[in-house]
Design an enzyme around this catalytic site. Structure first.
Site, mmCIF file in Angstrom:
data_model
loop_
_atom_site.group_PDB
_atom_site.id
_atom_site.type_symbol
_atom_site.label_atom_id
_atom_site.label_comp_id
_atom_site.label_asym_id
_atom_site.label_seq_id
_atom_site.Cartn_x
_atom_site.Cartn_y
_atom_site.Cartn_z
ATOM 1 C CD GLU A 207 32.707 -2.928 -8.604
ATOM 2 O OE1 GLU A 207 33.172 -2.606 -7.675
ATOM 3 O OE2 GLU A 207 31.939 -4.589 -8.589
ATOM 4 C CE LYS A 339 29.404 -10.002 -5.709
ATOM 5 N NZ LYS A 339 30.285 -10.610 -5.754
ATOM 6 N NE ARG A 368 27.630 -9.858 -8.452
ATOM 7 C CZ ARG A 368 27.402 -10.611 -9.064
ATOM 8 N NH1 ARG A 368 26.985 -11.595 -8.460
ATOM 9 N NH2 ARG A 368 28.411 -11.755 -9.010
ATOM 10 C CB SER A 369 30.836 -5.031 -11.308
ATOM 11 O OG SER A 369 31.258 -6.037 -12.031
HETATM 12 P P1 PGA Z 1 30.897 -8.711 -9.810
HETATM 13 O O1 PGA Z 1 31.738 -7.764 -8.781
HETATM 14 O O2 PGA Z 1 29.829 -8.217 -9.835
HETATM 15 O O3 PGA Z 1 31.873 -8.334 -11.194
HETATM 16 O O4 PGA Z 1 31.132 -10.235 -9.512
HETATM 17 C C1 PGA Z 1 31.825 -7.846 -7.787
HETATM 18 C C2 PGA Z 1 33.039 -8.688 -6.737
HETATM 19 O O5 PGA Z 1 33.819 -9.479 -6.961
HETATM 20 O O6 PGA Z 1 32.750 -8.424 -5.378
HETATM 21 ZN ZN ZN Z 2 34.132 -10.095 -4.810
#
Ligand code: PGA
Ligand code: ZN
Length: 429
Positions: A207, A339, A368-369
């Site tokens: 990120e 999300k 998202r990551s």
């Molecule tokens: P992820 O991480 O998109 O890999 O789930 C983002 C978060 O945990 O907030």
């Molecule tokens: Zn998170």
């Protein structure tokens, strides 16, 4: 009226396949979206469809999801009015008996849902944020950003156990100022890290946060707090900290395993450690502090951790209205991460923000990551008045696409308002 729907295999910011989709309307307008994908995914989020073909993209290919758009989803929305997002999303959701959309593929469904929204906004001639604002508010509300500074967990090869230490510019009076302060803190953090003889600051996590060079988890909190001062700002007053533990990744079925600290803690001692961190550092928001199904633990932890502090559920709520309802009824947490790809459709994500608002829970819309160059998330933050947004750090173009869109909306809207620190939740749910 929707006349054509086309999908293709694209790439996300990690270089993994994801679904792109274009929806065309009878009047000639069209919308295009490429959907994001997580790495520390929760067990209750909508399910992506990926090819079980190890010969392509290491098994991450999405040709099956593309085929799902073409053969299953496109016929369901063709002929519908794109301006009626609820109806389009209901049609898409009807494609799958699985509420988590595992058969049709949540990546396929969200791609069509978003492209439909963007096509309708294009046809309306209004900016997306205005198109999605439903409550009659015309003044755009810019969100308080939560900005990744140091990364660990699944986003940084487990350089730390905790996933993100973020900067929250609580003293800023505009979005542009908030972002500049966050960028300054990131630069100061990199400088302090390099000075301590550690890492090369070129190591950038998924990120855009800094990765590596720290011996234990608490060192990351101390480093970012020092960096706020080093940047000429006041910790707590100008820039506070947020932490995303992503605790599912640490939970071994009985306790929380902190490899960097060389301990596995019982849930009770883990919570004591978190309370200590909150006493020693200016932490205004804590995310996913416990495992996603430990409802009793979360309820017990909410008064101590969620008084005067935001307690945010990500994998816990999974942008799922039923799970958020369970949390609200049980006094669990006081804020929800939103999300869109955890939900699967635009309408489901919007309903989660509305449910949260009605219950007095704060909302943080999140990338998202594995994300993409799209910027629709920024418009959803403004139009839905989420008050907060989290899209990673101040670099990598899939991150700056969102920041830059917010800067554009603020700069081009004379009546723009900034949510500021008031958007943070501070009382138990
Ligand atoms: P992820 O991480 O998109 O890999 O789930 C983002 C978060 O945990 O907030
Ligand atoms: Zn998170």
């Amino acid at each position: 009226t929707i006349t054509d729907v086309v999908a293709w295999e694209a790439l996300d910011s990690r270089g993994r396949p994801t679904v792109g989709c274009r929806v065309g309307l009878a009047g000639g307008a069209s919308g295009r979206a490429i959907v994001p994908s997580g790495a520390s995914t929760g067990g209750h989020e909508a399910r992506e469809l990926r090819d079980a073909d190890p010969g392509r993209y290491d098994g991450y290919g999405v040709r099956d999801a593309v085929a799902s758009v073409t053969t299953t989803l496109a016929p369901l929305v063709t002929g519908l009015d794109a301006a009626d997002q609820e109806a389009a999303d209901a049609a898409l959701e009807s494609a799958d008996d699985d509420p988590l959309l595992g058969t049709a593929g949540a990546n396929a469904v969200l791609a069509v849902s978003l492209a439909t929204l963007l096509a309708a906004a294009a046809a309306s001639g209004r900016p997306l944020w205005q198109h999605v604002s439903t409550d009659g508010d015309t003044a755009p509300l810019l969100p308080l950003p939560m900005v990744n500074i140091v990364s660990g967990g699944a986003h940084a090869g487990r350089a730390l156990d905790i996933q993100d230490v973020l900067a929250v510019p609580v003293g800023a009076t505009s979005f542009a100022q908030a972002l500049e302060w966050a960028a300054r803190v990131r630069a100061a953090t990199a400088e302090l890290l390099a000075r301590r003889g550690g890492t090369t600051t070129a190591l950038v996590a998924d990120e855009g946060g800094l990765a590596g060079g720290l011996t234990d988890n608490e060192a990351a909190l101390a480093l970012v707090t020092d960096a706020v001062e080093h940047a000429g700002l006041t910790p707590g007053d100008d820039v506070a900290l947020a932490i995303d533990i992503a605790a599912n990744q640490l939970y071994d079925g009985a306790g929380y395993r902190l490899d960097r600290d060389g301990v596995t803690l019982t849930p009770a001692s883990w919570l004591r450690r978190l309370e200590q961190w909150c006493r020693d550092y200016p932490v205004v928001s804590l995310e996913d502090v416990l495992a996603e199904d430990d409802w009793a633990g979360w309820a017990a932890a909410t008064p101590p951790l969620g008084t005067d502090r935001q307690l945010l559920g990500d994998d816990l709520f999974a942008t799922n209205a039923a799970r958020l309802r369970q949390g609200i009824d049980g006094g669990v947490a006081n804020a929800v991460l939103v999300k869109p790809n955890q939900a699967g459709t635009v309408s489901r994500a919007r309903r989660v923000t509305e449910l949260a608002r009605a219950a007095g829970y704060a909302t943080v819309i999140s990338a998202r990551s594995g994300d993409t160059e799209d910027s629709w998330l920024a418009d959803l933050a403004v139009g839905w008045r989420t008050g907060q947004i989290k899209v990673g750090s101040t670099m990598r173009s899939e991150r700056t696409a969102k920041w830059n869109r917010l800067l554009e909306i603020e700069a081009t809207s004379p009546d723009a308002q900034f949510a500021g620190a008031a958007a943070l939740s501070r009382s138990p749910g």
